[in-house]
Design an enzyme around this catalytic site. Structure first.
Site, mmCIF file in Angstrom:
data_model
loop_
_atom_site.group_PDB
_atom_site.id
_atom_site.type_symbol
_atom_site.label_atom_id
_atom_site.label_comp_id
_atom_site.label_asym_id
_atom_site.label_seq_id
_atom_site.Cartn_x
_atom_site.Cartn_y
_atom_site.Cartn_z
ATOM 1 N N GLU A 80 0.804 -1.225 0.000
ATOM 2 C CA GLU A 80 0.000 0.000 0.000
ATOM 3 C C GLU A 80 0.838 1.277 0.000
ATOM 4 O OE1 GLU A 80 -0.146 -2.320 2.411
ATOM 5 O OE2 GLU A 80 -0.272 -1.431 4.411
ATOM 6 N N ASN A 81 2.157 1.153 0.152
ATOM 7 C CA ASN A 81 2.985 2.348 0.000
ATOM 8 C C ASN A 81 3.198 2.715 -1.464
ATOM 9 O OD1 ASN A 81 4.465 -0.132 0.142
ATOM 10 N ND2 ASN A 81 6.358 1.037 0.138
#
Lengths: 212, 233
Positions: free
Chosen positions: A47-48
């Site tokens: 999710e980064n």
């Protein structure tokens, strides 16, 4: 006998269907990547800001610009794409992730999950967990059946502050697997027990009500 | 139009004031504007509200500003790796607003896009939803979250051209493009300044309109927080 962490991860890997886009939470869920069956093609999201997450690099190949959401060094694959955090959570919130596997402190029989704070203890933050449980199409929880004091973690109601309400679809513990058909009132059902673990033992160690 | 400055102190000159809000790009220690953070620390500006996904670690990244007690409030999603942060928070010196990571990113994106608020399912039924407007759309409940515009945004990029067009590298992109849009003034710290025309216009990640000032920082430490490797077969 209860499943080991690796066996739990292997069981969770069976929830992954060919072609799925999947986000694996930090900790035990990360192990699931080691158990994806041959012939099942999975794209892992971090999710980064990455789709198509590869394995850890060989020693000497670490790149400080290439990490996963656990801040671990990783590698890219031929399918990899990079994007901003807003884009990353747009694809999560927008329902484009087929499945997410997360750890939990508590899950309730109505599908509530608590995994980010214990009142009175230092709170580190929810990170992306609230977004993932609210956005991914299917939520699988991977957690020990009981806490270290023997207390039940699959409960009638969560006692800890929630990460999400009515969002969990599957619970995989070291003793058993529970699943529910929908988020519209269907009860969790015991669908599997670890080898040598009886349904009665699971019942005795679980506070939540569920169907056999 | 973006202008190039010789160093962080020069780029920050005239922009800093006590009590201001600063949005910072970066995820953990990846893609953080190291020189600009050091420049803010050196300036002595205080009572800052910092909007950043994380708060750095002790003695590095935004941890530097915490250690020098220049921060009054953090708006973050996860602040795990920082003892000084813990100490200041537990003693009440530091205010903390937790925002879910995707909500934080979207608040920056929205703020930069002139959108003062948006509805999201994230956080419904949790502490995050307390005090926020709830609204049902098509049978689902959503909460209202506010866009963020910061007095200053500081971002890190890999390459820039003299017009402020930015290209990020791998997962060092993270919050940087979103923070870049959300600053009334945005300063980019870039690893390399390239010749006009040498960036592929189709491959620009942040168009130069968002960038007012730039510095070149070729020698950043780029510390790795969690080095993980595998054995060669």
């Amino acid at each position: 006998m209860a499943w080991t962490r690796d066996q739990m991860a292997a069981r969770a890997a069976r929830e992954l269907k060919d072609g799925f886009y999947v986000n694996l939470g930090i900790g035990m869920p990360t192990l699931v990547a080691n158990h994806i069956e041959p012939g099942i093609d999975i794209t892992l999201q971090s999710e980064n800001g990455m789709l198509g997450m590869g394995p850890f690099p060989f020693a000497g190949d670490e790149d400080p610009d290439l990490i996963n959401a656990g801040k671990q060094t990783i590698t890219e694959l031929r399918r990899t794409s990079y994007f901003s955090s807003a884009e990353s959570f747009a694809m999560i919130r927008g329902g484009h992730m087929d499945l997410s596997i997360l750890g939990a402190m508590e899950v309730a029989q109505n599908g509530d999950i608590a995994n980010w704070m214990v009142p009175g203890k230092l709170v580190k933050g929810m990170g992306g967990a609230m977004d993932l449980v609210a956005g991914a199409r299917r939520i699988v929880v991977l957690m020990d059946h009981n806490d270290k004091a023997g207390g039940t973690k699959f409960k009638a109601a969560c006692s800890l502050p929630l990460t999400g309400a009515n969002v969990v679809d599957v619970i995989i513990t070291d003793l058993a697997v529970f699943e529910r058909a929908d988020r519209k009132g269907a009860p969790f059902r015991l669908v599997e027990t670890a080898p040598g673990v009886t349904a009665d033992e699971v019942r005795a160690k679980t506070e939540a009500s569920y169907d056999d | 139009m973006a202008r190039l400055f010789p160093d962080a102190a020069a780029a920050l000159d005239g922009l800093l004031f006590d009590g201001m809000t600063i949005a910072a790009g970066g995820f953990g220690l990846c893609g953080i504007p190291e020189q600009l953070i050091a420049g803010i620390a050196a300036s002595g500006v205080k009572d800052l509200t910092i909007i950043s996904n994380n708060a750095g670690v002790d003695g590095f990244g935004l941890g530097v500003l915490l250690h020098s007690r220049q921060v009054r409030k953090m708006i973050s999603s996860y602040v795990g790796e920082n003892k000084e942060f813990e100490r200041q928070y537990l003693s009440g010196e530091l205010e903390l607003e937790f925002a879910p990571q995707g909500t934080l990113a979207e608040r920056l994106r929205a703020g930069g896009a002139g959108i003062p608020g948006f509805y999201t399912r994230t956080g419904v039924g949790t502490l995050v939803a307390e005090g926020k407007e709830h609204k049902d759309f098509d049978g689902e409940t959503y909460i209202l979250e506010r866009g963020i515009v910061a007095d200053l945004a500081i971002v890190h990029a890999w390459q820039a051209d003299p017009y402020g067009n930015l290209v990020y590298r791998k997962t060092a992109r993270n919050f940087n493009p979103n923070a870049a849009t959300a600053g009334r003034v945005t300063i980019a710290e870039v690893e390399a300044m390239v010749e006009p025309g040498s960036l592929d216009p189709d491959g620009v990640h942040t168009p130069g309109v968002y960038i007012q000032r730039m510095i070149v920082a070729a020698t950043n430490e780029k510390r790795i927080e969690n080095r993980t490797t595998r054995e060669r077969a």
